[in-house]
Motif scaffolding. Structure first.
Motif, mmCIF file in Angstrom:
data_model
loop_
_atom_site.group_PDB
_atom_site.id
_atom_site.type_symbol
_atom_site.label_atom_id
_atom_site.label_comp_id
_atom_site.label_asym_id
_atom_site.label_seq_id
_atom_site.Cartn_x
_atom_site.Cartn_y
_atom_site.Cartn_z
ATOM 1 N N ALA A 96 -17.173 -22.643 2.258
ATOM 2 C CA ALA A 96 -16.949 -21.414 2.039
ATOM 3 C C ALA A 96 -17.527 -21.139 0.674
ATOM 4 O O ALA A 96 -17.962 -20.006 0.294
ATOM 5 N N ARG A 97 -17.011 -21.959 -0.509
ATOM 6 C CA ARG A 97 -17.509 -21.724 -1.669
ATOM 7 C C ARG A 97 -18.987 -21.697 -1.819
ATOM 8 O O ARG A 97 -19.568 -20.787 -2.577
ATOM 9 N N ASP B 152 -20.158 -18.258 -0.547
ATOM 10 C CA ASP B 152 -19.828 -17.223 -1.591
ATOM 11 C C ASP B 152 -20.933 -17.281 -2.329
ATOM 12 O O ASP B 152 -21.486 -16.175 -3.009
ATOM 13 N N GLN C 269 -24.279 -15.712 -1.165
ATOM 14 C CA GLN C 269 -24.174 -14.336 -0.974
ATOM 15 C C GLN C 269 -24.244 -13.648 -2.530
ATOM 16 O O GLN C 269 -24.787 -12.562 -2.677
ATOM 17 N N GLU C 270 -23.976 -14.339 -3.493
ATOM 18 C CA GLU C 270 -23.845 -13.760 -4.920
ATOM 19 C C GLU C 270 -25.458 -13.779 -5.429
ATOM 20 O O GLU C 270 -25.976 -12.919 -6.046
ATOM 21 N N GLN D 16 -19.095 -12.641 -6.175
ATOM 22 C CA GLN D 16 -18.459 -13.825 -5.537
ATOM 23 C C GLN D 16 -16.959 -13.434 -5.236
ATOM 24 O O GLN D 16 -16.159 -12.890 -6.074
ATOM 25 N N ILE D 17 -16.614 -13.641 -4.207
ATOM 26 C CA ILE D 17 -15.214 -13.035 -3.616
ATOM 27 C C ILE D 17 -14.197 -13.990 -4.417
ATOM 28 O O ILE D 17 -13.270 -13.434 -4.936
ATOM 29 N N TRP D 18 -14.493 -15.272 -4.604
ATOM 30 C CA TRP D 18 -13.687 -16.250 -5.333
ATOM 31 C C TRP D 18 -13.451 -15.666 -6.820
ATOM 32 O O TRP D 18 -12.093 -15.643 -6.988
ATOM 33 N N THR E 155 -17.096 -25.159 -6.840
ATOM 34 C CA THR E 155 -17.515 -25.129 -5.505
ATOM 35 C C THR E 155 -17.019 -26.736 -4.860
ATOM 36 O O THR E 155 -17.132 -26.642 -3.609
ATOM 37 N N TYR F 38 -10.512 -16.158 3.559
ATOM 38 C CA TYR F 38 -11.585 -16.256 2.656
ATOM 39 C C TYR F 38 -12.729 -16.855 3.259
ATOM 40 O O TYR F 38 -13.792 -16.298 3.132
ATOM 41 N N ARG G 96 -14.621 -14.234 5.350
ATOM 42 C CA ARG G 96 -15.239 -13.137 4.456
ATOM 43 C C ARG G 96 -16.465 -13.649 3.655
ATOM 44 O O ARG G 96 -17.528 -13.142 3.626
ATOM 45 N N THR G 97 -16.516 -14.753 3.230
ATOM 46 C CA THR G 97 -17.476 -15.524 2.412
ATOM 47 C C THR G 97 -18.738 -15.686 3.606
ATOM 48 O O THR G 97 -19.910 -15.455 3.328
#
Length: 183
Positions: free
Chosen positions: A51-52, A55, A58-59, A67-69, A90, A113, A116-117
């Motif tokens: 997921a990291r 994320d 997508q960044e 990043q959602i994170w 990550t 999470y 969503r990522t």
């Protein structure tokens, strides 16, 4: 019917991520946190790590700070020491002890999470056309992923995801569960 290269890549990227949910959907919090020994990270670690990277991907499309994170301050909310989370938080280059000791939130919070990522990354990848395969995107942590060319980056990260799916599948099997990451 002929499919574009990027449409095919996008579909396979989505499928990798669907495979993860198919594999872990029925697991309990305990099964996700389980580890067989002192050198093997848990299923939860692998899921979080995938997921990291989604994320981060997508960044690349949506710009620094998307990043959602980072936006939601999840490291702090989940009580994680950021200096132990490896490269760009990550999980990459984490030492074994830190990876094994990583305490993730309960399954429903973690998977929220992850969903969503994955969705943000899938939407970004789906926008690409064949001519974009070698388009250069800025990388934000000083790296030079395939000179920033997005197609090779996606292929590399899909290969990476498949490695983690295999590890997760093995950990699921060691717990007496069945399932296949390539079903």
């Amino acid at each position: 019917m002929t499919t574009s290269i990027m449409a095919e890549l996008s579909q396979r990227y989505r499928q990798n991520q669907k495979n993860l949910f198919d594999l872990i959907g029925g697991l309990t919090d305990e099964q996700i946190a389980w580890t067989p020994n002192h050198t093997t990270p848990s299923i939860g670690f692998h899921v979080w790590h995938m997921a990291r990277w989604a994320d981060y991907l997508q960044e690349l499309f949506n710009g620094r700070g998307s990043q959602i994170w980072e936006r939601e301050g999840l490291a702090a909310r989940w009580n994680m020491a950021t200096e132990s989370l490896g490269y760009a938080q990550t999980g990459m280059e984490m030492d074994q002890a830190s990876a094994r000791a990583l305490r993730l939130p309960e399954k429903s919070i973690l998977l929220d999470y992850v969903r969503r990522t994955f969705l943000a990354a899938q939407q970004a990848v789906a926008q690409l056309e064949d001519g974009d395969f070698f388009a250069v995107y800025e990388c934000f942590h000083g790296e030079n992923w395939h000179a920033g060319q997005i197609g090779p980056i996606i292929v590399t990260w899909m290969t990476h995801d498949n490695r983690h799916l295999g590890m997760i599948e093995c950990l699921v099997g060691l717990q007496g569960q069945t399932g296949s990451a390539d079903a």
